[in-house]
Enzyme design. Structure first.
Site, PDB file in Angstrom:
ATOM      1  N   TYR B 135       0.840  -1.189   0.000  1.00  0.00           N
ATOM      2  CA  TYR B 135       0.000   0.000   0.000  1.00  0.00           C
ATOM      3  C   TYR B 135       0.880   1.245   0.000  1.00  0.00           C
ATOM      4  CZ  TYR B 135      -3.859   3.115   0.663  1.00  0.00           C
ATOM      5  OH  TYR B 135      -4.777   4.106   0.453  1.00  0.00           O
ATOM      6  N   GLN B 196     -10.908  -0.012   0.433  1.00  0.00           N
ATOM      7  CA  GLN B 196     -11.299  -0.840  -0.725  1.00  0.00           C
ATOM      8  C   GLN B 196     -10.080  -1.500  -1.365  1.00  0.00           C
ATOM      9  OE1 GLN B 196     -11.877   2.380  -0.324  1.00  0.00           O
ATOM     10  NE2 GLN B 196     -11.391   3.607  -2.149  1.00  0.00           N
ATOM     11  N   ASN B 219      -3.528   5.931   5.958  1.00  0.00           N
ATOM     12  CA  ASN B 219      -4.285   6.701   6.945  1.00  0.00           C
ATOM     13  C   ASN B 219      -5.088   5.769   7.863  1.00  0.00           C
ATOM     14  OD1 ASN B 219      -6.539   5.881   5.513  1.00  0.00           O
ATOM     15  ND2 ASN B 219      -6.807   7.828   4.453  1.00  0.00           N
ATOM     16  N   SER B 242       5.790   8.748  14.400  1.00  0.00           N
ATOM     17  CA  SER B 242       7.232   8.551  14.312  1.00  0.00           C
ATOM     18  C   SER B 242       7.940   9.217  15.499  1.00  0.00           C
ATOM     19  CB  SER B 242       7.707   9.172  12.999  1.00  0.00           C
ATOM     20  OG  SER B 242       8.940   8.636  12.621  1.00  0.00           O
ATOM     21  N   GLN B 264      12.232  14.803  12.573  1.00  0.00           N
ATOM     22  CA  GLN B 264      11.170  13.926  13.053  1.00  0.00           C
ATOM     23  C   GLN B 264       9.868  14.708  13.213  1.00  0.00           C
ATOM     24  OE1 GLN B 264      10.435  10.282  13.158  1.00  0.00           O
ATOM     25  NE2 GLN B 264      12.518  10.984  12.974  1.00  0.00           N
ATOM     26  N   HIS B 267       7.228  15.430  10.390  1.00  0.00           N
ATOM     27  CA  HIS B 267       6.324  14.410   9.834  1.00  0.00           C
ATOM     28  C   HIS B 267       4.866  14.748  10.115  1.00  0.00           C
ATOM     29  CE1 HIS B 267       8.753  11.393   7.945  1.00  0.00           C
ATOM     30  NE2 HIS B 267       9.597  11.385   8.948  1.00  0.00           N
ATOM     31  N   GLU B 332      11.888   4.307  18.233  1.00  0.00           N
ATOM     32  CA  GLU B 332      11.938   3.901  16.822  1.00  0.00           C
ATOM     33  C   GLU B 332      13.323   4.231  16.236  1.00  0.00           C
ATOM     34  OE1 GLU B 332       9.404   6.246  14.364  1.00  0.00           O
ATOM     35  OE2 GLU B 332       9.532   4.883  12.642  1.00  0.00           O
ATOM     36  N   HIS B 333      13.743   5.492  16.409  1.00  0.00           N
ATOM     37  CA  HIS B 333      15.063   5.936  15.935  1.00  0.00           C
ATOM     38  C   HIS B 333      15.887   6.390  17.132  1.00  0.00           C
ATOM     39  CE1 HIS B 333      12.208   7.088  12.600  1.00  0.00           C
ATOM     40  NE2 HIS B 333      13.096   6.403  11.898  1.00  0.00           N
ATOM     41  N   ASP B 366      16.536   7.298   6.613  1.00  0.00           N
ATOM     42  CA  ASP B 366      15.211   7.331   5.993  1.00  0.00           C
ATOM     43  C   ASP B 366      15.279   7.065   4.499  1.00  0.00           C
ATOM     44  OD1 ASP B 366      13.865   7.859   8.302  1.00  0.00           O
ATOM     45  OD2 ASP B 366      13.795  10.032   8.003  1.00  0.00           O
ATOM     46  N   GLU B 420      -1.293 -36.990  28.645  1.00  0.00           N
ATOM     47  CA  GLU B 420      -2.214 -35.891  28.316  1.00  0.00           C
ATOM     48  C   GLU B 420      -3.601 -36.412  27.946  1.00  0.00           C
ATOM     49  OE1 GLU B 420      -0.421 -33.430  25.286  1.00  0.00           O
ATOM     50  OE2 GLU B 420       1.065 -32.608  26.673  1.00  0.00           O
ATOM     51  N   HIS B 425      -3.136 -40.042  19.525  1.00  0.00           N
ATOM     52  CA  HIS B 425      -1.742 -39.645  19.349  1.00  0.00           C
ATOM     53  C   HIS B 425      -0.823 -40.806  19.748  1.00  0.00           C
ATOM     54  CE1 HIS B 425      -3.402 -35.572  19.187  1.00  0.00           C
ATOM     55  NE2 HIS B 425      -2.207 -35.087  18.890  1.00  0.00           N
TER      56      HIS B 425
END
Lengths: 436, 436
Positions: B135, B196, B219, B242, B264, B267, B332-333, B366, B420, B425
């Site tokens: 995506y 969709q 999004n 981020s 950062q 963003h 994250e960073h 990045d 068991e 088995h």
């Protein structure tokens, strides 16, 4: 006698694709009442900690305690269980653990790094999770093999603390489960269960430490709770019903194959057992074995329901067609009960675990072959893997630019960042470019 | 002038733990209206396929077409885009792609197997996913770097078909995105988006093939749709805002660090930028740089909001205390802007990506350092990893028992299975035991 109907399909029939889709269809029904109940329990545990855990444990397990600390099982008690169980069980658990540990050690991943021509260092640092939580069901479906399969990979990965939770409804403790915890090296055990135990592990309470990932099977409440806390902590897969697909060339004792199908079917009514063979005659023989052996089974009712609802015997033109259908199914367990499994395995793209040859009963893999018995179900082997050491390790990228490298690649980053309209990115890179 | 407030914390303050928790608190708010809308769209796409995709594309993107096939972008059109973009952009994309490919090739995992003393074969077969869906957001946040970062690991893993979807609201196509798709080797591109497009990739339609895993940012509708289809297909992580954490010993040019924090913050308003240093004087210098540089930034408003709401400058006693706080955050960073990053990295247990030394601006990572820029956010680096080749490969366990091995381990499995209560088995294993 137990009644059973056995579905027959042929890959040559006109509507085979549709029939196969119908056979495989299984949807994890979302139960809104369960969702609401679980959200309530999680919220209570998150906000009220130990007090909420105690209340729900009393309510659902009929176990009352003055504190959650009282519900912790000491290491001494685990050792006691180990000494109390029959000697052959202890020996079997230890042998299984040794093989599981040996196999999983080969999954360990190591950190690596390299330097490029500019003196820039790139790499990947591999580290274990700090803490893992292991959910073990209590009551009748108490499986010590699950303790080994979930805890050993975590310890092999280097997880410092494995915290196990196991409910003891009405106070009933399973010594074989505690013994397995001792053998697997579980660090702490709490006799709590349900969504409240998942909440305690995810959020932490004054007594139960918060973990980084929760693994292990459980009922619908446990599964729903794991799905809810995903993101706060990691989780393993949410398992669907267990499945086996056997591909047989028609030369394995039909009783063996019937029993292999039963070993899956006895798990529960939703379990799925499928046999594919190019020999219609052989399918008849296995069907006869099923009818002959079923009345001799302890769990005949469950097996009969599972076989009637979800099993199928499928006739194909040849083994290649069998492999193609198997790839479409992406089975959890795949037995290649054929003369030359080595050749057939080349055609297999998706399966949780592949059992090669007539001697490799799937049940051996459930207990003591070495590989994990926690496997992707419901076709998810198309994109996921058995539980492994890699589930308890994670990676951090490492980037170390030399002045020369930052100069060279800063120019590239600058062009791309400006192309994306991110000028702070561009200027941050440009600061590291040498003025010319 | 743009107004900004900058939070100051000290690890020595009495309420530091609480203050830090408040700073980090971020909850993915569940929006019930979004959930309902997404479920409706997914249901329509699942049941009505192409027709539903066309309707929603017309409704949400103002793009009408007679068939979904019309919305497919040809390979010729991708090549055209590649030739149309400025030469420096093309060159930068190609250089970035080469480095990303080179790094990710080192993540490839191979199949392995071994034989034990009984002649039993155990192993792990590693295979790529058949198909992956990527995506790519359209409109203003169209990031060609994301195309490279998501598609290249899939192709390195050996995924045969990478299917990209990218909405073109009001028909606006981003040539740099299409050029990146050409460079990354994306196999097919459809100009569809939103829930969709996620539905089309997950369930397949007559025109859009069903994939095994969907990756890439989007999004709230896209993220919600991915969460919903998880299980039908695999998904990558659901990303939070981020974040960057910079640990600095006080000797890096404060303008550089201010710009790294901005990179950062630009963003979005929810992005988080934190600086930790043992030098209060240095924190003052960076604060001054922030105030000085902010008015010069194109995205000053976003940066000011992000810094005011979510940034902090934290004073610590020493770098070890900085590392401990970093492990608590699991950023994250993580920039280690210090004299001896090699020493400090030893103390780091959790981070998505670690940037070593003063020259290593996070922005380089990045775009073109090589490692992936899709990284675990919101503390999930405690248990998860950067996007990698391993996300497009999966493993199947291999078990092949010899007659001797089945005899020996069948006895172990039998004891455990009976322990068991799973007698099918046990009997399945016992069939393979030699009679003595």
């Amino acid at each position: 006698m137990t009644d059973v109907t056995i579905k027959r399909l042929s890959a040559a029939q006109a509507d085979f694709d549709t029939a196969l889709s119908t056979l495989l269809a299984w949807e994890d029904s979302v139960d809104h009442q369960v969702n609401e109940a679980v959200r309530h329990i999680l919220h209570q545990v998150r906000t009220r900690g130990d007090a909420a855990v105690l209340e729900f444990t009393e309510k659902f397990d009929q176990v009352s305690a003055a504190s959650v600390a009282e519900l912790e099982v000491s290491q001494a008690r685990l050792q006691e269980a180990l000494e109390r169980i029959p000697r052959d069980q202890r020996r079997a658990l230890e042998q299984a653990a040794d093989r599981i540990r040996d196999y999983h050690q080969r999954q360990l991943q190591n950190s690596w790094q390299y330097e490029d021509a500019d003196g820039t260092v790139l790499g990947q640092k591999v580290t274990p999770l700090d803490r893992a939580g292991l959910y073990v069901p209590g009551g009748k479906a108490a499986y010590p093999s699950s303790v080994l399969m979930n805890a050993i990979p975590a310890k092999v990965a280097g997880v410092s603390e494995v915290i196990m939770v196991v409910p003891t409804p009405a106070g009933v403790v399973n010594d074989m489960v505690l013994a397995a915890a001792a053998i697997a090296g579980v660090d702490r055990v709490f006799t709590i269960g349900g969504a409240q135990a998942v909440g305690a592990l995810a959020y932490g309470t004054d007594t139960v430490p918060a973990v980084d990932k929760i693994v292990g099977p459980g009922n619908i409440y446990v599964a729903t709770a794991k799905r809810e806390v995903f993101g706060v902590v990691g989780i393993d897969m949410i398992a669907g019903p267990s499945e086996i697909l056997v591909i047989c060339d028609g030369k394995t004792d039909p009783d063996w194959i019937a029993m292999d199908l039963f070993s899956q079917a006895e798990h529960d009514e939703q379990a799925q057992s499928i046999l594919i063979s190019p020999s219609r005659d052989y399918l008849d023989q296995v069907e006869a074995s099923i009818r002959k052996l079923l009345p001799t089974m302890e769990r005949a009712d469950i097996i009969a329901t599972s076989i009637s609802n979800r099993a199928a015997l499928i006739e194909v033109a040849d083994l290649s067609e069998a492999a193609a259908i198997s790839n479409r199914i992406a089975p959890e367990h795949l037995e290649l009960s054929v003369e030359d499994p080595e050749a057939l395995i080349e055609e297999i793209r998706h399966a949780g675990a592949i059992f090669k040859g007539r001697y490799t009963a799937e049940a051996l893999g459930d207990y003591c072959a070495g590989p994990n018995h926690v496997l992707p179900t419901s076709g998810t082997a198309r994109f996921s893997s058995p539980l492994g050491v890699y589930d308890f390790q994670k990676r951090s990228s490492i980037i170390g630019f030399s002045a020369k490298g930052a100069d060279r690649m800063g120019r590239v980053a600058s062009v791309l960042a400006r192309g994306e309209g991110l000028t702070a990115h561009a200027r941050s890179a440009e600061y590291r470019i040498k003025e010319s």
